[in-house]
Design a protein around this motif. Sequence first.
Motif, PDB file in Angstrom:
ATOM      1  N   SER A 191       4.050 -43.121 -31.951  1.00  0.00           N
ATOM      2  CA  SER A 191       4.640 -42.855 -30.633  1.00  0.00           C
ATOM      3  C   SER A 191       5.951 -42.088 -30.772  1.00  0.00           C
ATOM      4  O   SER A 191       6.969 -42.453 -30.178  1.00  0.00           O
ATOM      5  CB  SER A 191       4.870 -44.178 -29.885  1.00  0.00           C
ATOM      6  N   LEU A 192       5.912 -41.037 -31.544  1.00  0.00           N
ATOM      7  CA  LEU A 192       7.125 -40.274 -31.803  1.00  0.00           C
ATOM      8  C   LEU A 192       7.673 -39.645 -30.535  1.00  0.00           C
ATOM      9  O   LEU A 192       6.925 -39.249 -29.630  1.00  0.00           O
ATOM     10  CB  LEU A 192       6.847 -39.204 -32.863  1.00  0.00           C
ATOM     11  N   LYS A 193       8.981 -39.569 -30.491  1.00  0.00           N
ATOM     12  CA  LYS A 193       9.700 -39.014 -29.349  1.00  0.00           C
ATOM     13  C   LYS A 193      10.532 -37.824 -29.814  1.00  0.00           C
ATOM     14  O   LYS A 193      10.912 -37.758 -30.980  1.00  0.00           O
ATOM     15  CB  LYS A 193      10.626 -40.067 -28.748  1.00  0.00           C
TER      16      LYS A 193
ATOM     17  N   GLY B 271       6.989 -33.132 -40.778  1.00  0.00           N
ATOM     18  CA  GLY B 271       6.248 -32.037 -40.184  1.00  0.00           C
ATOM     19  C   GLY B 271       6.582 -31.886 -38.721  1.00  0.00           C
ATOM     20  O   GLY B 271       7.496 -32.542 -38.205  1.00  0.00           O
ATOM     21  N   LEU B 272       5.835 -31.028 -38.073  1.00  0.00           N
ATOM     22  CA  LEU B 272       5.999 -30.764 -36.638  1.00  0.00           C
ATOM     23  C   LEU B 272       4.857 -31.428 -35.882  1.00  0.00           C
ATOM     24  O   LEU B 272       3.680 -31.154 -36.164  1.00  0.00           O
ATOM     25  CB  LEU B 272       5.988 -29.263 -36.383  1.00  0.00           C
ATOM     26  N   VAL B 273       5.204 -32.308 -34.957  1.00  0.00           N
ATOM     27  CA  VAL B 273       4.202 -32.997 -34.152  1.00  0.00           C
ATOM     28  C   VAL B 273       4.640 -32.978 -32.699  1.00  0.00           C
ATOM     29  O   VAL B 273       5.806 -32.693 -32.394  1.00  0.00           O
ATOM     30  CB  VAL B 273       3.977 -34.450 -34.608  1.00  0.00           C
TER      31      VAL B 273
ATOM     32  N   GLU C 125      13.551 -37.379 -29.521  1.00  0.00           N
ATOM     33  CA  GLU C 125      14.813 -37.876 -30.090  1.00  0.00           C
ATOM     34  C   GLU C 125      14.657 -38.413 -31.508  1.00  0.00           C
ATOM     35  O   GLU C 125      15.658 -38.743 -32.156  1.00  0.00           O
ATOM     36  CB  GLU C 125      15.450 -38.938 -29.186  1.00  0.00           C
ATOM     37  N   ASP C 126      13.440 -38.484 -32.010  1.00  0.00           N
ATOM     38  CA  ASP C 126      13.218 -38.849 -33.407  1.00  0.00           C
ATOM     39  C   ASP C 126      13.365 -37.654 -34.334  1.00  0.00           C
ATOM     40  O   ASP C 126      13.317 -37.801 -35.556  1.00  0.00           O
ATOM     41  CB  ASP C 126      11.819 -39.440 -33.595  1.00  0.00           C
ATOM     42  N   THR C 127      13.520 -36.475 -33.772  1.00  0.00           N
ATOM     43  CA  THR C 127      13.679 -35.267 -34.574  1.00  0.00           C
ATOM     44  C   THR C 127      14.924 -35.364 -35.453  1.00  0.00           C
ATOM     45  O   THR C 127      16.025 -35.602 -34.956  1.00  0.00           O
ATOM     46  CB  THR C 127      13.778 -34.030 -33.671  1.00  0.00           C
ATOM     47  N   ALA C 128      14.726 -35.207 -36.755  1.00  0.00           N
ATOM     48  CA  ALA C 128      15.827 -35.347 -37.715  1.00  0.00           C
ATOM     49  C   ALA C 128      15.287 -35.069 -39.112  1.00  0.00           C
ATOM     50  O   ALA C 128      14.075 -34.983 -39.326  1.00  0.00           O
ATOM     51  CB  ALA C 128      16.410 -36.758 -37.664  1.00  0.00           C
ATOM     52  N   VAL C 129      16.202 -34.945 -40.048  1.00  0.00           N
ATOM     53  CA  VAL C 129      15.846 -34.983 -41.460  1.00  0.00           C
ATOM     54  C   VAL C 129      15.877 -36.445 -41.880  1.00  0.00           C
ATOM     55  O   VAL C 129      16.872 -37.144 -41.654  1.00  0.00           O
ATOM     56  CB  VAL C 129      16.803 -34.151 -42.319  1.00  0.00           C
ATOM     57  N   TYR C 130      14.788 -36.897 -42.460  1.00  0.00           N
ATOM     58  CA  TYR C 130      14.659 -38.283 -42.878  1.00  0.00           C
ATOM     59  C   TYR C 130      14.865 -38.379 -44.388  1.00  0.00           C
ATOM     60  O   TYR C 130      14.301 -37.591 -45.157  1.00  0.00           O
ATOM     61  CB  TYR C 130      13.292 -38.831 -42.496  1.00  0.00           C
ATOM     62  N   PHE C 131      15.662 -39.361 -44.792  1.00  0.00           N
ATOM     63  CA  PHE C 131      15.969 -39.596 -46.190  1.00  0.00           C
ATOM     64  C   PHE C 131      15.598 -41.022 -46.563  1.00  0.00           C
ATOM     65  O   PHE C 131      15.705 -41.933 -45.728  1.00  0.00           O
ATOM     66  CB  PHE C 131      17.478 -39.446 -46.451  1.00  0.00           C
TER      67      PHE C 131
ATOM     68  N   SER D 190       8.090 -32.258 -30.780  1.00  0.00           N
ATOM     69  CA  SER D 190       8.210 -31.408 -29.592  1.00  0.00           C
ATOM     70  C   SER D 190       7.780 -32.177 -28.352  1.00  0.00           C
ATOM     71  O   SER D 190       6.933 -33.072 -28.418  1.00  0.00           O
ATOM     72  CB  SER D 190       7.349 -30.161 -29.745  1.00  0.00           C
ATOM     73  N   SER D 191       8.370 -31.813 -27.239  1.00  0.00           N
ATOM     74  CA  SER D 191       8.058 -32.522 -25.983  1.00  0.00           C
ATOM     75  C   SER D 191       6.870 -31.894 -25.271  1.00  0.00           C
ATOM     76  O   SER D 191       6.388 -30.843 -25.641  1.00  0.00           O
ATOM     77  CB  SER D 191       9.278 -32.507 -25.065  1.00  0.00           C
TER      78      SER D 191
END
Length: 124
Positions: free
Chosen positions: A84-86, A9-11, A88-94, A123-124
């Motif tokens: 504590s998402l950043k 999702g978007l966080v 740079e963690d934005t990606a498609v996760y598999f 998002s930042s």
Amino acid sequence: VQLQASGGGLVQAGESLRLSCSGSTLTLEGFGIGWFRQAPGKEREWVSYRGSRDGTRDYADSVMGRFTISEDVAENTVYLQMNSLKPEDTAVYFCGARRTLNPMVLIKVGGDYWGQGTLVTVSS
């Protein structure tokens, strides 16, 4: 479909998400399970794994201390708790599953079975 990944999702930065990897026709016990991610324009990156036999767990340096892999055997599901998402963690996760005793095979080669990927946007 033998593996199903969900929970993306978007966080905002600093928030948390929990991803799920469920075996639909595949029993996850006995498989090494890995979480991987691929950001736009980048190669696939290993994130975490749960060992097939003794349940050992390990994490990439980039997520150590923030992500936790866990399992609910009864639900046939492996989770990835991401705190504590950043951005740079934005990606498609598999999630990937491989019947191997050697985690490095899973890390380097990936799974024999893959979930379809779930998008995480921070998002930042």
